[in-house]
Design a protein around this motif. Sequence first.
Motif, PDB file in Angstrom:
ATOM      1  N   ILE A   1      44.854 -16.024 -15.022  1.00  0.00           N
ATOM      2  CA  ILE A   1      45.712 -15.817 -13.850  1.00  0.00           C
ATOM      3  C   ILE A   1      45.156 -14.667 -13.019  1.00  0.00           C
ATOM      4  CG2 ILE A   1      48.045 -15.196 -13.077  1.00  0.00           C
ATOM      5  CD1 ILE A   1      49.101 -16.355 -15.708  1.00  0.00           C
ATOM      6  N   PRO A   2      44.995 -14.837 -11.709  1.00  0.00           N
ATOM      7  CA  PRO A   2      44.539 -13.725 -10.870  1.00  0.00           C
ATOM      8  C   PRO A   2      45.572 -12.595 -10.872  1.00  0.00           C
ATOM      9  CG  PRO A   2      44.426 -15.824  -9.687  1.00  0.00           C
ATOM     10  CD  PRO A   2      45.229 -16.076 -10.930  1.00  0.00           C
ATOM     11  N   SER A   3      45.090 -11.339 -10.921  1.00  0.00           N
ATOM     12  CA  SER A   3      46.035 -10.214 -10.952  1.00  0.00           C
ATOM     13  C   SER A   3      45.613  -9.123  -9.975  1.00  0.00           C
ATOM     14  CB  SER A   3      46.130  -9.625 -12.363  1.00  0.00           C
ATOM     15  OG  SER A   3      44.891  -9.081 -12.784  1.00  0.00           O
ATOM     16  N   THR A   4      46.619  -8.530  -9.354  1.00  0.00           N
ATOM     17  CA  THR A   4      46.437  -7.392  -8.457  1.00  0.00           C
ATOM     18  C   THR A   4      47.347  -6.282  -8.940  1.00  0.00           C
ATOM     19  OG1 THR A   4      45.978  -8.860  -6.595  1.00  0.00           O
ATOM     20  CG2 THR A   4      46.546  -6.566  -6.068  1.00  0.00           C
ATOM     21  N   VAL A   5      46.803  -5.084  -9.084  1.00  0.00           N
ATOM     22  CA  VAL A   5      47.575  -3.974  -9.627  1.00  0.00           C
ATOM     23  C   VAL A   5      47.531  -2.790  -8.663  1.00  0.00           C
ATOM     24  CG1 VAL A   5      47.757  -2.299 -11.510  1.00  0.00           C
ATOM     25  CG2 VAL A   5      47.186  -4.673 -12.020  1.00  0.00           C
ATOM     26  N   PHE A   6      48.702  -2.209  -8.423  1.00  0.00           N
ATOM     27  CA  PHE A   6      48.819  -1.016  -7.596  1.00  0.00           C
ATOM     28  C   PHE A   6      49.113   0.182  -8.496  1.00  0.00           C
ATOM     29  CE2 PHE A   6      49.433  -4.467  -4.726  1.00  0.00           C
ATOM     30  CZ  PHE A   6      48.974  -4.030  -3.482  1.00  0.00           C
ATOM     31  N   MET A   7      48.348   1.252  -8.290  1.00  0.00           N
ATOM     32  CA  MET A   7      48.501   2.448  -9.117  1.00  0.00           C
ATOM     33  C   MET A   7      48.650   3.673  -8.215  1.00  0.00           C
ATOM     34  SD  MET A   7      45.625   1.556 -12.042  1.00  0.00           S
ATOM     35  CE  MET A   7      46.276   2.679 -13.275  1.00  0.00           C
ATOM     36  N   PRO A   8      49.487   4.648  -8.613  1.00  0.00           N
ATOM     37  CA  PRO A   8      49.676   5.841  -7.788  1.00  0.00           C
ATOM     38  C   PRO A   8      48.415   6.690  -7.705  1.00  0.00           C
ATOM     39  CG  PRO A   8      50.849   6.055  -9.873  1.00  0.00           C
ATOM     40  CD  PRO A   8      50.334   4.660  -9.811  1.00  0.00           C
ATOM     41  N   ASP A   9      48.380   7.563  -6.693  1.00  0.00           N
ATOM     42  CA  ASP A   9      47.198   8.393  -6.447  1.00  0.00           C
ATOM     43  C   ASP A   9      46.771   9.182  -7.677  1.00  0.00           C
ATOM     44  OD1 ASP A   9      46.936   7.608  -3.807  1.00  0.00           O
ATOM     45  OD2 ASP A   9      48.305   9.152  -3.078  1.00  0.00           O
ATOM     46  N   ARG A  10      47.745   9.661  -8.438  1.00  0.00           N
ATOM     47  CA  ARG A  10      47.438  10.536  -9.561  1.00  0.00           C
ATOM     48  C   ARG A  10      47.342   9.790 -10.889  1.00  0.00           C
ATOM     49  NH1 ARG A  10      50.941  16.095  -8.441  1.00  0.00           N
ATOM     50  NH2 ARG A  10      50.006  16.570  -6.416  1.00  0.00           N
TER      51      ARG A  10
ATOM     52  N   LYS B   1      40.613  -1.908 -14.233  1.00  0.00           N
ATOM     53  CA  LYS B   1      39.566  -2.644 -13.521  1.00  0.00           C
ATOM     54  C   LYS B   1      38.716  -3.449 -14.496  1.00  0.00           C
ATOM     55  CE  LYS B   1      39.079   0.589  -9.630  1.00  0.00           C
ATOM     56  NZ  LYS B   1      38.164   1.566  -8.950  1.00  0.00           N
ATOM     57  N   SER B   2      38.433  -2.859 -15.655  1.00  0.00           N
ATOM     58  CA  SER B   2      37.558  -3.536 -16.623  1.00  0.00           C
ATOM     59  C   SER B   2      38.197  -4.790 -17.197  1.00  0.00           C
ATOM     60  CB  SER B   2      37.184  -2.576 -17.753  1.00  0.00           C
ATOM     61  OG  SER B   2      38.270  -2.372 -18.649  1.00  0.00           O
ATOM     62  N   TYR B   3      39.527  -4.859 -17.181  1.00  0.00           N
ATOM     63  CA  TYR B   3      40.219  -6.049 -17.676  1.00  0.00           C
ATOM     64  C   TYR B   3      40.290  -7.160 -16.632  1.00  0.00           C
ATOM     65  CZ  TYR B   3      41.735  -3.228 -21.667  1.00  0.00           C
ATOM     66  OH  TYR B   3      41.768  -2.435 -22.791  1.00  0.00           O
ATOM     67  N   GLY B   4      39.750  -6.894 -15.434  1.00  0.00           N
ATOM     68  CA  GLY B   4      39.622  -7.966 -14.446  1.00  0.00           C
ATOM     69  C   GLY B   4      40.603  -7.939 -13.292  1.00  0.00           C
ATOM     70  N   ALA B   5      41.446  -6.916 -13.206  1.00  0.00           N
ATOM     71  CA  ALA B   5      42.410  -6.858 -12.116  1.00  0.00           C
ATOM     72  C   ALA B   5      41.786  -6.304 -10.843  1.00  0.00           C
ATOM     73  CB  ALA B   5      43.603  -5.994 -12.511  1.00  0.00           C
ATOM     74  N   GLU B   6      42.314  -6.727  -9.715  1.00  0.00           N
ATOM     75  CA  GLU B   6      41.989  -6.092  -8.433  1.00  0.00           C
ATOM     76  C   GLU B   6      42.923  -4.893  -8.294  1.00  0.00           C
ATOM     77  OE1 GLU B   6      42.665  -7.005  -3.703  1.00  0.00           O
ATOM     78  OE2 GLU B   6      42.090  -8.685  -5.000  1.00  0.00           O
ATOM     79  N   VAL B   7      42.376  -3.694  -8.211  1.00  0.00           N
ATOM     80  CA  VAL B   7      43.173  -2.470  -8.257  1.00  0.00           C
ATOM     81  C   VAL B   7      43.236  -1.797  -6.890  1.00  0.00           C
ATOM     82  CG1 VAL B   7      43.403  -0.178  -9.304  1.00  0.00           C
ATOM     83  CG2 VAL B   7      42.631  -2.109 -10.693  1.00  0.00           C
ATOM     84  N   HIS B   8      44.445  -1.418  -6.484  1.00  0.00           N
ATOM     85  CA  HIS B   8      44.665  -0.646  -5.263  1.00  0.00           C
ATOM     86  C   HIS B   8      45.335   0.663  -5.647  1.00  0.00           C
ATOM     87  CE1 HIS B   8      43.838  -4.096  -2.568  1.00  0.00           C
ATOM     88  NE2 HIS B   8      44.398  -4.810  -3.540  1.00  0.00           N
ATOM     89  N   VAL B   9      44.834   1.759  -5.103  1.00  0.00           N
ATOM     90  CA  VAL B   9      45.392   3.070  -5.410  1.00  0.00           C
ATOM     91  C   VAL B   9      46.109   3.613  -4.189  1.00  0.00           C
ATOM     92  CG1 VAL B   9      44.878   5.439  -6.122  1.00  0.00           C
ATOM     93  CG2 VAL B   9      43.565   3.534  -7.080  1.00  0.00           C
ATOM     94  N   GLY B  10      47.351   4.081  -4.381  1.00  0.00           N
ATOM     95  CA  GLY B  10      48.109   4.645  -3.266  1.00  0.00           C
ATOM     96  C   GLY B  10      49.545   4.931  -3.653  1.00  0.00           C
ATOM     97  N   GLY B  11      50.118   5.955  -3.022  1.00  0.00           N
ATOM     98  CA  GLY B  11      51.502   6.334  -3.311  1.00  0.00           C
ATOM     99  C   GLY B  11      51.559   7.629  -4.088  1.00  0.00           C
ATOM    100  N   VAL B  12      52.475   8.483  -3.704  1.00  0.00           N
ATOM    101  CA  VAL B  12      52.607   9.781  -4.357  1.00  0.00           C
ATOM    102  C   VAL B  12      53.114   9.616  -5.782  1.00  0.00           C
ATOM    103  CG1 VAL B  12      53.808  12.020  -4.289  1.00  0.00           C
ATOM    104  CG2 VAL B  12      52.988  10.967  -2.166  1.00  0.00           C
ATOM    105  N   ASN B  13      54.044   8.693  -5.984  1.00  0.00           N
ATOM    106  CA  ASN B  13      54.618   8.480  -7.307  1.00  0.00           C
ATOM    107  C   ASN B  13      54.760   6.989  -7.581  1.00  0.00           C
ATOM    108  OD1 ASN B  13      57.046   7.624  -5.958  1.00  0.00           O
ATOM    109  ND2 ASN B  13      57.633   9.778  -5.764  1.00  0.00           N
TER     110      ASN B  13
END
Length: 403
Positions: free
Chosen positions: A94-103, A113-125
């Motif tokens: 299954i295609p996956s996209t993950v959003f993670m906070p700045d910190r 990323k190594s598990y294959g997700a497209e990762v986006h970083v953003g957000g204070v918390n």
Amino acid sequence: MRLVGQQEIHTAHEHLGGVVRRTPLEHSRVLGEHSGGEVYLKCENLQRTGSFKLRGAFTRLRNLTSEQAAGGVVAASAGNHAQGVALAASLLGIPSTVFMPDRAPLPKLSATKSYGAEVHVGGVNLQDTLTVAVEHAEKAGSVFIHPFDHPDIVAGQATVGVEILRQLPEVATIAVPTGGGGLVSGVAAAVKAERPDVRVVAVQAAQAAAWPGSLAAGRPLAVDSNRTMADGIAVSEPGEVTFAHVNALVDGVLTVSEESLSQALLSCLERAKLVAEPAGVAAVAGMLEHPEQFRSPTVAVLSGGNIDPLLLHRLISHGMTSAGRYLSLRVRIPDQPGSLAALLADIGELSANVLDIEHSRISGALALGEVDVEISLETRGPEHREHVVAELERSGTRVIGSR
């Protein structure tokens, strides 16, 4: 609201066979001596992806329809849920996209990323990141995978409870690190269905404790601040699904200080030889801070082991300070050859280890021919600290200050 039932839990357990590890239950003599009973650690820090989160993520994704799976999934997480979703999606195609906070810790970011997700970083918390992730899922036509507030997530996490009952049938108390409540909800659902006499205790970081106020109010309430080192359980508000489970099934909620978290992490590393993250040791911290709350035999769940090495270094230093393992001294000695060597020889005789030292002749308090020495030592604990100071003073060394 309907609670997750035994059949859902058993189905999840069956489907997770060959996907997750049946993590070990390790006896802890140190915690047992502290609490006056038998204590075991359920080592989900040794799970694939380094936490229990794969259990819930795989269960949730496996139950998607083929149409939902084709549209992909979206998640938001500080790290452990992100990794669980990424690996589960990869295993299920299954295609996956993950959003993670700045910190978000870099090791968690890299692993996701190594598990294959497209990762986006953003957000204070995490809350900011959740908002962005939900919006992205709606626009993309993907399924948002909530980190804790869904029956399938609870059913997957419940398999931790199933394993504990099989590994230690005589268990009397289970302590569970708690943020949004997915893990403790699942453990309680599994355990209470078979052994309603077993006490299930949720443990939160005091600086991110949404559960006490929510339970008192009878509904989920947000807390204003969640600034804790335990980022994995720094959740501002419980969910509707998890609130229903915790309110109905969990026997108590304890909060623990940052000091207790750091000491628990150090104890696991030093005495149990287990690497865990601050959120992962919350149950251990609960046993250190509130030993009277746990009827033996007790199982403390170590929920995760994904810790940034830089944070680990800081926490080890902080934990050793809290445990009385460091001593900082300021002493005044004659400014003449051999004085410093004699001081260091005395310290060596007292079995204290010098970490760093600073020699200063610039102070208005110094008389002519005197020098101040700031010295940091590693000691064996509070009693050894006191012994070192007392013996130095007894030998004639002028101790100006210690901490």
